[in-house]
Enzyme design. Structure first.
Site, PDB file in Angstrom:
ATOM      1  N   SER A 131      33.538  -7.302  27.513  1.00  8.15           N
ATOM      2  CA  SER A 131      32.459  -8.151  27.031  1.00  8.15           C
ATOM      3  C   SER A 131      32.702  -9.626  27.350  1.00  8.15           C
ATOM      4  O   SER A 131      33.839 -10.096  27.392  1.00  8.15           O
ATOM      5  CB  SER A 131      32.331  -7.977  25.513  1.00  8.15           C
ATOM      6  OG  SER A 131      31.424  -8.914  24.960  1.00  8.15           O
ATOM      7  N   GLN A 175      30.556  -7.302  31.303  1.00  9.17           N
ATOM      8  CA  GLN A 175      29.277  -7.461  30.610  1.00  9.17           C
ATOM      9  C   GLN A 175      28.980  -8.933  30.429  1.00  9.17           C
ATOM     10  O   GLN A 175      29.815  -9.694  29.935  1.00  9.17           O
ATOM     11  CB  GLN A 175      29.329  -6.749  29.249  1.00  9.17           C
ATOM     12  CG  GLN A 175      28.072  -6.928  28.395  1.00  9.17           C
ATOM     13  CD  GLN A 175      28.132  -8.153  27.505  1.00  9.17           C
ATOM     14  OE1 GLN A 175      29.214  -8.604  27.123  1.00  9.17           O
ATOM     15  NE2 GLN A 175      26.983  -8.723  27.191  1.00  9.17           N
ATOM     16  N   TYR A 221      26.488 -11.965  28.886  1.00 10.91           N
ATOM     17  CA  TYR A 221      25.412 -12.515  28.063  1.00 10.91           C
ATOM     18  C   TYR A 221      24.878 -13.769  28.754  1.00 10.91           C
ATOM     19  O   TYR A 221      25.627 -14.511  29.398  1.00 10.91           O
ATOM     20  CB  TYR A 221      25.921 -12.874  26.662  1.00 10.91           C
ATOM     21  CG  TYR A 221      26.068 -11.702  25.729  1.00 10.91           C
ATOM     22  CD1 TYR A 221      24.961 -10.929  25.375  1.00 10.91           C
ATOM     23  CD2 TYR A 221      27.303 -11.367  25.177  1.00 10.91           C
ATOM     24  CE1 TYR A 221      25.078  -9.863  24.514  1.00 10.91           C
ATOM     25  CE2 TYR A 221      27.430 -10.300  24.306  1.00 10.91           C
ATOM     26  CZ  TYR A 221      26.315  -9.545  23.979  1.00 10.91           C
ATOM     27  OH  TYR A 221      26.441  -8.482  23.117  1.00 10.91           O
ATOM     28  N   THR A 255      23.382  -7.842  29.579  1.00 11.22           N
ATOM     29  CA  THR A 255      22.725  -7.415  28.347  1.00 11.22           C
ATOM     30  C   THR A 255      21.441  -8.209  28.170  1.00 11.22           C
ATOM     31  O   THR A 255      21.464  -9.439  28.130  1.00 11.22           O
ATOM     32  CB  THR A 255      23.654  -7.608  27.137  1.00 11.22           C
ATOM     33  OG1 THR A 255      24.783  -6.734  27.284  1.00 11.22           O
ATOM     34  CG2 THR A 255      22.937  -7.270  25.845  1.00 11.22           C
ATOM     35  N   ARG A 289      21.839  -8.607  10.718  1.00 13.76           N
ATOM     36  CA  ARG A 289      22.767  -7.567  10.287  1.00 13.76           C
ATOM     37  C   ARG A 289      23.143  -7.851   8.833  1.00 13.76           C
ATOM     38  O   ARG A 289      23.996  -8.693   8.534  1.00 13.76           O
ATOM     39  CB  ARG A 289      23.970  -7.541  11.223  1.00 13.76           C
ATOM     40  CG  ARG A 289      23.516  -7.271  12.664  1.00 13.76           C
ATOM     41  CD  ARG A 289      24.596  -7.400  13.692  1.00 13.76           C
ATOM     42  NE  ARG A 289      24.025  -7.301  15.037  1.00 13.76           N
ATOM     43  CZ  ARG A 289      24.708  -7.432  16.155  1.00 13.76           C
ATOM     44  NH1 ARG A 289      26.013  -7.708  16.113  1.00 13.76           N
ATOM     45  NH2 ARG A 289      24.112  -7.314  17.332  1.00 13.76           N
ATOM     46  N   LYS A 347      21.465  -3.754  30.795  1.00 12.67           N
ATOM     47  CA  LYS A 347      21.718  -2.991  29.565  1.00 12.67           C
ATOM     48  C   LYS A 347      20.774  -3.460  28.466  1.00 12.67           C
ATOM     49  O   LYS A 347      20.695  -4.657  28.182  1.00 12.67           O
ATOM     50  CB  LYS A 347      23.165  -3.166  29.109  1.00 12.67           C
ATOM     51  CG  LYS A 347      23.511  -2.449  27.807  1.00 12.67           C
ATOM     52  CD  LYS A 347      24.975  -2.632  27.457  1.00 12.67           C
ATOM     53  CE  LYS A 347      25.338  -1.952  26.155  1.00 12.67           C
ATOM     54  NZ  LYS A 347      24.766  -2.636  24.978  1.00 12.67           N
ATOM     55  N   HIS A 384      21.200  -1.203  21.544  1.00 14.17           N
ATOM     56  CA  HIS A 384      22.358  -1.954  21.054  1.00 14.17           C
ATOM     57  C   HIS A 384      22.976  -1.269  19.835  1.00 14.17           C
ATOM     58  O   HIS A 384      23.460  -1.919  18.905  1.00 14.17           O
ATOM     59  CB  HIS A 384      21.955  -3.395  20.705  1.00 14.17           C
ATOM     60  CG  HIS A 384      22.997  -4.423  21.053  1.00 14.17           C
ATOM     61  ND1 HIS A 384      22.994  -5.116  22.233  1.00 14.17           N
ATOM     62  CD2 HIS A 384      24.081  -4.859  20.379  1.00 14.17           C
ATOM     63  CE1 HIS A 384      24.017  -5.951  22.272  1.00 14.17           C
ATOM     64  NE2 HIS A 384      24.710  -5.802  21.147  1.00 14.17           N
ATOM     65  N   ARG A 429      21.677  -2.296  16.411  1.00  7.92           N
ATOM     66  CA  ARG A 429      22.123  -3.585  15.878  1.00  7.92           C
ATOM     67  C   ARG A 429      21.181  -4.736  16.251  1.00  7.92           C
ATOM     68  O   ARG A 429      21.451  -5.886  15.901  1.00  7.92           O
ATOM     69  CB  ARG A 429      23.540  -3.890  16.385  1.00  7.92           C
ATOM     70  CG  ARG A 429      24.580  -2.956  15.800  1.00  7.92           C
ATOM     71  CD  ARG A 429      25.874  -2.961  16.588  1.00  7.92           C
ATOM     72  NE  ARG A 429      26.703  -4.138  16.408  1.00  7.92           N
ATOM     73  CZ  ARG A 429      27.543  -4.337  15.379  1.00  7.92           C
ATOM     74  NH1 ARG A 429      27.645  -3.421  14.434  1.00  7.92           N
ATOM     75  NH2 ARG A 429      28.282  -5.423  15.305  1.00  7.92           N
ATOM     76  N   ASP A 445      23.057   4.687  26.147  1.00 10.52           N
ATOM     77  CA  ASP A 445      23.935   4.049  25.170  1.00 10.52           C
ATOM     78  C   ASP A 445      23.259   4.127  23.809  1.00 10.52           C
ATOM     79  O   ASP A 445      22.036   4.115  23.729  1.00 10.52           O
ATOM     80  CB  ASP A 445      24.150   2.584  25.571  1.00 10.52           C
ATOM     81  CG  ASP A 445      24.828   1.763  24.495  1.00 10.52           C
ATOM     82  OD1 ASP A 445      26.054   1.869  24.368  1.00 10.52           O
ATOM     83  OD2 ASP A 445      24.119   1.031  23.781  1.00 10.52           O
ATOM     84  N   GLY A 487      24.505   5.866  19.917  1.00 10.84           N
ATOM     85  CA  GLY A 487      24.499   7.099  19.147  1.00 10.84           C
ATOM     86  C   GLY A 487      25.388   8.209  19.650  1.00 10.84           C
ATOM     87  O   GLY A 487      25.519   9.244  18.991  1.00 10.84           O
ATOM     88  N   GLY A 535      30.530   3.671  22.318  1.00  9.44           N
ATOM     89  CA  GLY A 535      30.914   2.447  21.633  1.00  9.44           C
ATOM     90  C   GLY A 535      31.706   2.675  20.371  1.00  9.44           C
ATOM     91  O   GLY A 535      32.933   2.673  20.382  1.00  9.44           O
ATOM     92  N   ARG A 536      31.027   2.890  19.252  1.00  7.67           N
ATOM     93  CA  ARG A 536      31.706   2.939  17.957  1.00  7.67           C
ATOM     94  C   ARG A 536      32.882   3.919  17.906  1.00  7.67           C
ATOM     95  O   ARG A 536      33.923   3.582  17.320  1.00  7.67           O
ATOM     96  CB  ARG A 536      30.705   3.245  16.853  1.00  7.67           C
ATOM     97  CG  ARG A 536      29.839   2.039  16.448  1.00  7.67           C
ATOM     98  CD  ARG A 536      28.953   2.388  15.268  1.00  7.67           C
ATOM     99  NE  ARG A 536      28.117   1.276  14.828  1.00  7.67           N
ATOM    100  CZ  ARG A 536      26.889   1.033  15.292  1.00  7.67           C
ATOM    101  NH1 ARG A 536      26.371   1.818  16.227  1.00  7.67           N
ATOM    102  NH2 ARG A 536      26.192   0.007  14.828  1.00  7.67           N
TER     103      ARG A 536
END
Length: 360
Positions: free
Chosen positions: A107, A127, A129, A155, A164, A228, A252, A255, A283, A285, A306-307
Site C-alpha cells: 500500500s 497500490q 492512492y 485505488t 467508519r 481497484k 473496499h 469500508r 476483492d 469478502g 485482505g482481512r
C-alpha cells in the site's frame, strides 16, 4: 501458534490477541456495516455446480497474473499500517506471500518502505492512492519501478474515507511507531470522537481523481495499470478502452460506501463488459478456498484476500500469515477436485446457481 483448520480459527485467535480498538479497525466497515455483511451473504448465495467423471488425480492451482506465475489465483490485498497489527508488519506479510508463491500488493500507506517489502523476494505490486502532491506520486511510481514492482494498482473508490463508526467512537489513532513511511508523513495525535486516519486522508488524498488522470499516470510509469474499486460495468469497459490492463471489482471490503453493491453481485456484469480484454479480480469478502472457486466460476481471473491475512498477522506474525495462505491453498485445491476441475481454467467454465445461503 496453535493448530488452525480454517481462516475462522485464525480470526478467533487474532481477536484474542488484538487490542479492542485495533480489532475494530481490522474488522469494521463503514456506516451500519450493511455492505460488509452483504459481501459475505452474496458469496454464500453462490452455489457451484460440480462436474462429474473428470480425472482430477493431478490438479494445477497456478495461474498467470500480469506476466508472472502465481501458485494460486490469489494475491494479498493492499492494506495500510500493518505494523499496527504486528511488529513484523508488511515485511512479514510479504515474506509469507513470497514463500507461498502469491503476489503481495504493498500500500501507499504501508508502515514499511516499498523497498523493504519488495526485498522479501516475491512478486510485488504497488497500490497507489491519488495524492494532492503530484511530486510525491511521481516519486512513489519511480520507487515502485526501481524496487521491482510488477504492476500499479490505482485505488479509485476513496475520494474521501468512508465514515467508519467504530473508529470514530474509539477516537482511533496510530501509535507513534506506525507511520505512512512512503510519504514521509505524520498521521497526527488522537482526537476524541474522530479518527486520525480519516483526518489524515482528507488532508493528503485528492478527491478530484477522474478519467483524464489515467493518462497522466500512464505517462509516469511503464508498469501495467490496474484499477481497484470498480463496480459499474460501464466504468470497467471504459477503463479497458483507455488502456487499463486490469480491474479489481471491489467495494473496499465494505469500508467505503455503505449500501454499495456486493462485489460478488457486480462481478459477472463487469466480466461481461470487459469481454476478456484484461484480467478481472474480485476483492471484498473472500474468506476461504471455496470462495476463490466461487469467484472463478463467476468469471474472475483471481481474487484479492485482505482481512484473513491481517488475522494471520495478528495471530502469529509471518507464521500466522503463512498458516492462512496454506489453509486457503488446501481448501482451494480440494474445492477444485470436488468440482471436477483439474486446473484454474476449467474452474472458470463452471456454472453457478443461486443458493439461499450456507448450510451445515
Amino acid at each position: 501458534m496453535r493448530e488452525v483448520w480454517s481462516t475462522a480459527d485464525v480470526e478467533r485467535l487474532a481477536a484474542e490477541r488484538s487490542a479492542p480498538d485495533v480489532w475494530d479497525y481490522i474488522a469494521g466497515g463503514s456506516g451500519e456495516e450493511v455492505t460488509l455483511a452483504a459481501n459475505r451473504a452474496a458469496l454464500d448465495r453462490v452455489a457451484v455446480v460440480p462436474r462429474a467423471l473428470v480425472d482430477v488425480s493431478a490438479c494445477d492451482t497456478g495461474c498467470e497474473l500480469f506476466g508472472v506465475t502465481s501458485s494460486l489465483p490469489l494475491a494479498v490485498a493492499p492494506m495500510a499500517y500493518q505494523r499496527l497489527i504486528h511488529d513484523g508488519g508488511e515485511r512479514a506479510v510479504a515474506a509469507a506471500a513470497a514463500a507461498a508463491g502469491v503476489p503481495y500488493v504493498v500500500s501507499t500507506l504501508s508502515s514499511d518502505p516499498i523497498e523493504d517489502v519488495a526485498a522479501a523476494g516475491g512478486t510485488t505490486w504497488f497500490q497507489l492512492y491519488w495524492l494532492r502532491d503530484r511530486e510525491v506520486v511521481v516519486k512513489l511510481l519511480r520507487r515502485a519501478e526501481e524496487a521491482g514492482c510488477r504492476a500499479v494498482v490505482l485505488t479509485v473508490d476513496v475520494p474521501v474515507l468512508g465514515r467508519r463508526l467504530r473508529d470514530l467512537r474509539n477516537g482511533f489513532a496510530l501509535p507513534s511507531w506506525v507511520k505512512p513511511v512512503n510519504t514521509d508523513g505524520e498521521v497526527g495525535e488522537r482526537v476524541p470522537g474522530d479518527s486520525v486516519i480519516a483526518l489524515h486522508t482528507s488532508a493528503v488524498f485528492d478527491p478530484s481523481l477522474s478519467w483524464r488522470d489515467l493518462e497522466w499516470i500512464r505517462a509516469h510509469t511503464n508498469l501495467p495499470l490496474v484499477l481497484k474499486g470498480v463496480l459499474d460495468a460501464g466504468d470497467a469497459a471504459r477503463a479497458v478502452d483507455l488502456g487499463v490492463q486490469g480491474v479489481v471489482v471491489s467495494n473496499h471490503g465494505g469500508r467505503q460506501l455503505d449500501g454499495a453493491v456486493p462485489s460478488a453481485v457486480a462481478l459477472p456484469q463487469v466480466v461481461a463488459a470487459v469481454r476478456g480484454r484484461c484480467p478481472v479480480l474480485l476483492d471484498s469478502g473472500v474468506r476461504s478456498g471455496v470462495d476463490v472457486l466461487r469467484a472463478l466460476a463467476l468469471g474472475a481471473t483471481a481474487v484479492l484476500v485482505g482481512r484473513p491475512v491481517l488475522w494471520g498477522l495478528a495471530a502469529g506474525g509471518e507464521r500466522g500469515v503463512a498458516a492462512v495462505l496454506d489453509v486457503l491453498r488446501l481448501e482451494f485445491e480440494t474445492a477444485l477436485r470436488l468440482a471436477g476441475c483439474p486446473d484454474v481454467a476449467s474452474a472458470r467454465r463452471l456454472t453457478v446457481a443461486e443458493s439461499p445461503g450456507a448450510t451445515t
